[in-house]
Design a protein around this motif. Structure first.
Motif, PDB file in Angstrom:
ATOM      1  N   LEU A  32       0.837  -1.193   0.000  1.00  0.00           N
ATOM      2  CA  LEU A  32       0.000   0.000   0.000  1.00  0.00           C
ATOM      3  C   LEU A  32       0.878   1.252   0.000  1.00  0.00           C
ATOM      4  O   LEU A  32       1.687   1.436   0.911  1.00  0.00           O
ATOM      5  CB  LEU A  32      -0.916   0.013   1.230  1.00  0.00           C
ATOM      6  N   GLU A  36      -0.004   4.137   7.332  1.00  0.00           N
ATOM      7  CA  GLU A  36      -0.702   2.998   7.928  1.00  0.00           C
ATOM      8  C   GLU A  36      -2.111   3.341   8.383  1.00  0.00           C
ATOM      9  O   GLU A  36      -2.970   2.468   8.452  1.00  0.00           O
ATOM     10  CB  GLU A  36       0.102   2.453   9.123  1.00  0.00           C
ATOM     11  N   SER A 291      -5.280   1.784   7.128  1.00  0.00           N
ATOM     12  CA  SER A 291      -5.265   1.890   5.673  1.00  0.00           C
ATOM     13  C   SER A 291      -5.753   0.610   5.013  1.00  0.00           C
ATOM     14  O   SER A 291      -6.291   0.639   3.902  1.00  0.00           O
ATOM     15  CB  SER A 291      -3.852   2.224   5.190  1.00  0.00           C
ATOM     16  N   GLU A 292      -5.576  -0.547   5.690  1.00  0.00           N
ATOM     17  CA  GLU A 292      -6.044  -1.812   5.121  1.00  0.00           C
ATOM     18  C   GLU A 292      -7.554  -1.803   4.895  1.00  0.00           C
ATOM     19  O   GLU A 292      -8.080  -2.559   4.079  1.00  0.00           O
ATOM     20  CB  GLU A 292      -5.670  -2.976   6.032  1.00  0.00           C
ATOM     21  N   LEU A 295      -8.884  -1.498   1.455  1.00  0.00           N
ATOM     22  CA  LEU A 295      -8.923  -2.650   0.564  1.00  0.00           C
ATOM     23  C   LEU A 295     -10.331  -3.206   0.427  1.00  0.00           C
ATOM     24  O   LEU A 295     -10.594  -4.056  -0.438  1.00  0.00           O
ATOM     25  CB  LEU A 295      -7.976  -3.746   1.076  1.00  0.00           C
TER      26      LEU A 295
END
Length: 476
Positions: A32, A36, A291-292, A295
């Protein structure tokens, strides 16, 4: 069935067991290219919103739980049921599903059944030396496969995988369209609520400006006020009338926009009559988001599926450098009489394998491979840009939210102070203590403060909608 026929039928299964080679590179998800966490740095503490309240609502909350106003949820459901753009997105999903099924079918042989009959009448020499006419009837029936490509190097499997990933991407595109539609409908509904509130305020101020105008005219008739004061009062009154006409037009246009988004004519009971006093959405979301979480956004998931498809296409392009092996086979029966067509000794079988390898293609396969690799590189950049764009949208919305409570509180205080100043100035004007200009200026300040407060409330409500859209929304 004879042993040789059994072996014949087992041949395709043996070939399938040998097709384990895959020329596609091993897929690795790109890192990414963002920090974070997404947060309004320095504006809110960890786990706290702008007002210092702990925020606990999951970012995956379903839309019908996130939007709590019953009128708005009814409009949202009608839009999901009737919106034409969403129907187009769903049709695109079905198209991609059908294309995937067509491509996947190439992995297996196409089995066909044929039957034929031949009738022949020709002369031959008889025992007496003369010509005798004789007839021969031949019947045959067979089942088999024709030119089935044995996928030893994974070309067809990779093409099938690419089609599957494109299908998955179309599903996510449809989900993204739904999320965008929900946000657009909610924003349009809130905009109409704000315009209805502006219309109400314009009517209230028209009445107040009208009373001031009548009072000023009466004072002018008695020689207490000047004609200038009458004209100034008239301008404020006419401005309120013009604002009423403009707000009425905006409300009608808002209604048309909602009808288009909903895909059907809405009833008055589904529409706002003014800006709601209570929140139309849940008011708690995490101040910091990993940040995940991005997804899970449908557009980012779709970008990754297209990246996987590009990776599979590299494998198909690589496999084009190797021989293509195909198989044609048939199993059937043939006899000179229809009654003996399936009798003992009438069966036959044929197997015709073939291989095709291009020696000189003048760079066609090399060009296709380079194109596939370049497409993959482009999909990597597209995926990373989608992640970066999503990160910015979430961060911007959170940054806006971090100061919104203070702005709204200031606007409420400003409105209340303007109202108080107007009441005092009006009383002093009527008592002859102050001139008319002080009252007129106070009226205009109240009008401006009311409009600014509506804008702040609308911004706060639509900010929650934007956060919900930016993190991908809920689709349940």
């Amino acid at each position: 069935m004879t042993m040789r026929n059994t072996k014949l039928l087992a041949t395709p299964a043996l070939i399938l067991a040998l097709t384990a080679c895959n020329m596609a590179p091993k897929y690795v998800r790109p890192e990414l290219p963002v920090p974070e966490t997404t947060a309004a740095a320095g504006l809110a503490g960890p786990g706290e919103g702008a007002a210092g309240t702990v925020m606990t609502v999951s970012a995956e909350t379903a839309w019908h739980d996130f939007f709590v106003d019953p009128r708005l949820t009814r409009v949202l459901q009608m839009a999901l049921d009737n919106n034409r753009d969403l129907r187009i997105a769903l049709a695109n999903v079905e198209q991609a599903r059908a294309q995937y099924r067509v491509q996947r079918a190439d992995l297996l042989p196409t089995v066909g059944v044929t039957g034929s009959a031949a009738y022949q009448d020709q002369p031959f020499a008889g025992s007496t030396g003369g010509a005798v006419s004789g007839r021969t009837d031949t019947y045959s029936a067979s089942a088999g496969v024709s030119a089935w490509e044995i996928d030893l190097f994974g070309r067809i499997r990779n093409l099938s995988s690419a089609a599957q990933q494109e299908f998955f991407a179309s599903v996510e595109n449809r989900n993204a369209a739904q999320t965008a539609l929900i946000a657009e409908v909610a924003t349009a509904w809130l905009t109409m609520a704000a315009d209805q509130e502006r219309l109400r305020i314009a009517h209230d101020l028209e009445q107040a400006f009208g009373q001031t105008l009548e009072l000023t005219r009466a004072r002018f008739a008695k020689g207490i006020a000047s004609e200038l004061e009458v004209r100034q009062a008239q301008t404020s009154y006419d401005q309120a009338r013009a604002d009423i006409a403009a707000s009425t037009t905006r409300v009608a246009q808002d209604r048309n926009a909602l009808d288009l988004l909903a895909g059907t004519a809405l009833t008055a009971s589904d529409l706002p009559s003014g800006f709601p006093e209570t929140d139309v959405t849940l008011d708690e979301l995490p101040a910091e988001l990993p940040s995940e979480l991005l997804l899970n956004r449908p557009d980012i998931v779709a970008a990754e599926h297209r990246l996987r498809a590009a990776n599979a296409n590299i494998g198909a392009a690589r496999a084009a450098f190797f021989p293509r092996i195909s198989l044609t086979a048939a199993l059937g029966s043939m006899s000179l009489g229809l009654s003996n067509l399936f009798g003992s000794g009438s069966d036959y079988w044929t197997v015709t394998p073939s291989a095709d390898l291009t020696i000189f293609d003048f760079g066609r396969n090399t060009g296709n491979l380079r194109y596939s690799r370049a497409t993959y590189d482009a999909m990597v950049a597209t995926y990373e840009k989608s992640v970066q764009s999503g990160f910015r949208e979430v961060a911007d919305a959170l940054a806006r939210r971090a100061t919104m409570a203070d702005e709204l509180e200031a606007q409420v205080s400003l409105r209340d102070a303007a109202r108080s100043a107007y009441r005092l100035s009006d009383a002093r004007f009527r008592a002859g203590v102050d001139g008319f200009l002080v009252t007129l200026d106070s009226q205009r300040t109240v009008y401006s403060a009311e409009q600014s407060l509506i804008a702040a409330r609308l911004n706060r409500a639509t900010n929650m909608v934007e956060i919900y859209r930016a993190i991908g929304g809920g689709l349940n």
